[in-house]
Design an enzyme around this catalytic site. Structure first.
Site, PDB file in Angstrom:
ATOM      1  N   VAL A 150       1.357  -3.693   3.992  1.00  0.00           N
ATOM      2  CA  VAL A 150       1.329  -4.952   4.724  1.00  0.00           C
ATOM      3  C   VAL A 150       2.517  -5.851   4.392  1.00  0.00           C
ATOM      4  CG1 VAL A 150      -1.159  -4.937   5.096  1.00  0.00           C
ATOM      5  CG2 VAL A 150      -0.213  -6.059   3.053  1.00  0.00           C
ATOM      6  N   LYS A 154       0.367   3.411  -2.982  1.00  0.00           N
ATOM      7  CA  LYS A 154      -0.814   4.270  -3.123  1.00  0.00           C
ATOM      8  C   LYS A 154      -0.461   5.762  -3.071  1.00  0.00           C
ATOM      9  CE  LYS A 154      -3.683   0.660  -1.056  1.00  0.00           C
ATOM     10  NZ  LYS A 154      -4.427   0.211   0.141  1.00  0.00           N
ATOM     11  N   TYR A 208      -4.069   3.640   8.149  1.00  0.00           N
ATOM     12  CA  TYR A 208      -5.399   3.060   8.363  1.00  0.00           C
ATOM     13  C   TYR A 208      -5.965   3.521   9.710  1.00  0.00           C
ATOM     14  CZ  TYR A 208      -3.323   0.255   4.696  1.00  0.00           C
ATOM     15  OH  TYR A 208      -2.677  -0.145   3.567  1.00  0.00           O
ATOM     16  N   SER A 236       0.794  -1.232   0.000  1.00  0.00           N
ATOM     17  CA  SER A 236       0.000   0.000   0.000  1.00  0.00           C
ATOM     18  C   SER A 236       0.824   1.278   0.000  1.00  0.00           C
ATOM     19  CB  SER A 236      -0.952   0.020   1.199  1.00  0.00           C
ATOM     20  OG  SER A 236      -1.997  -0.904   1.008  1.00  0.00           O
ATOM     21  N   TYR A 267      -4.464  -2.422  -9.812  1.00  0.00           N
ATOM     22  CA  TYR A 267      -4.315  -2.329  -8.358  1.00  0.00           C
ATOM     23  C   TYR A 267      -3.405  -3.437  -7.814  1.00  0.00           C
ATOM     24  CZ  TYR A 267      -5.515  -2.395  -3.408  1.00  0.00           C
ATOM     25  OH  TYR A 267      -5.447  -2.392  -2.046  1.00  0.00           O
TER      26      TYR A 267
END
Length: 316
Positions: A268, A74, A250, A71, A198
């Site tokens: 992760v 992103k 998060y 992530s 993605y």
């Protein structure tokens, strides 16, 4: 008023000290075993890198070993999407912390298919859709890779095909999120195309050094530190940093801001990229995760570095 002289920290000594203090704790946390390829990673890995705005590089441990950035990618896809769509991007995705798990579908239903922010999975899938517009998945994946290679000045950055296959084979929840948003008419491109982009950008492999170099424009007012080339405007760099500070970890983002006090984005795969505005970009990697899906040892390391450097955005 008495002015105090700002001491330049000995960054290599700080990294060596932090590494020595945490080395006995290598392996703490739980690897992301819901992605089979990530479950195979040796949890003993631990690396750190700092790259300053004047181009100096400091490392400790496994700083040169590539890992799946997941992530953290992103941040870079958001940067690309903002370049293509500007502020209209925010019509499709919000800018607020989620307070929910990164792959939650409950909040998405309550809010009519509009994700809370671009760093939770649904938000990043939306960003992938925005980049996809009018292009094939292969073209978009190539564009993302070229962008990262440009930022890091390193053509060796690549996608780990085994991780990409593993993501696609087990990404049922992400497929559910994408189809759910499509049901709300929130995705424009075919769901399979968006998911392909993605899964592949999450499977990009980079080392701590490469990651810190790639993120350095966010520490340098939107410009590449060594060439002076503008990547984004100073205002946009500041806003991306703000989103990383509030949403980059998060539902553990508040805790990270409290302890570390730097804009950052976790993945992760066990990596975290962080930004000390005007000073440096940092990257840490330790595969074992805490309960929020953020690197356990990496978070502790960044807290120790921030304390020793006085780089917290909230003051030394």
């Amino acid at each position: 008023m008495i002015e105090t002289e700002q001491r330049t920290p000995d960054l290599q000594a700080i990294l060596d000290e932090v590494y020595a203090a945490l080395e006995p704790r290598r392996g703490e946390g739980k690897v992301a075993d819901y992605i089979p390829q990530l479950a195979r990673i040796n949890p003993q890995h631990f690396g750190m890198a700092i790259v300053t705005v004047d181009g100096a590089v400091y490392t400790a441990g496994d700083a040169e070993l590539p890992f799946s950035i997941q992530s953290i990618s992103k941040v870079f896809t958001l940067t690309l999407a903002l370049g293509k769509h500007g502020e209209t991007l925010w019509n499709r995705v919000g800018r607020e912390p989620s307070g929910s798990a990164f792959n939650s579908i409950v909040q998405l239903e309550h809010e009519g298919g509009k994700p809370r922010n671009p760093f939770i999975n649904a938000g990043a899938i939306t960003v992938s859709d925005l980049i996809c517009a009018g292009h094939s998945p292969r073209e978009v994946i190539g564009e993302i890779l070229r962008f990262l290679r440009y930022l890091a000045d390193d053509d060796d950055i690549s996608i780990d095909p085994a991780v990409a296959r593993s993501e696609a084979a087990t990404g049922f929840r992400n497929a559910a999120l994408a189809n759910f948003m499509r049901a709300f008419d929130k995705l424009s491109s075919p769901v399979d195309n968006v998911l392909g982009v993605y899964f592949h950008h999450c499977a990009i492999a980079m080392s701590c050094v490469q990651l810190a170099k790639a993120g350095l424009f966010l520490a340098n007012g939107g410009k590449q530190a060594l060439t002076g080339r503008t990547v984004v405007s100073r205002e946009r760099a500041r806003r991306i940093n703000a989103l990383m500070l509030t949403c980059g970890h998060y539902d553990g983002s508040g805790d990270f801001a409290y302890h570390v006090g730097l804009p950052g984005k976790s993945g992760v795969g066990g990596g975290i990229m962080a930004v000390a505005p005007g000073r440096a970009a940092l990257a840490v990697w330790s595969p074992g995760l805490n309960q929020n899906g953020n690197s356990l040892l990496g978070s502790v390391a960044l807290e120790m570095i921030a304390q020793r450097t006085g780089w917290s955005v909230f003051g030394p």
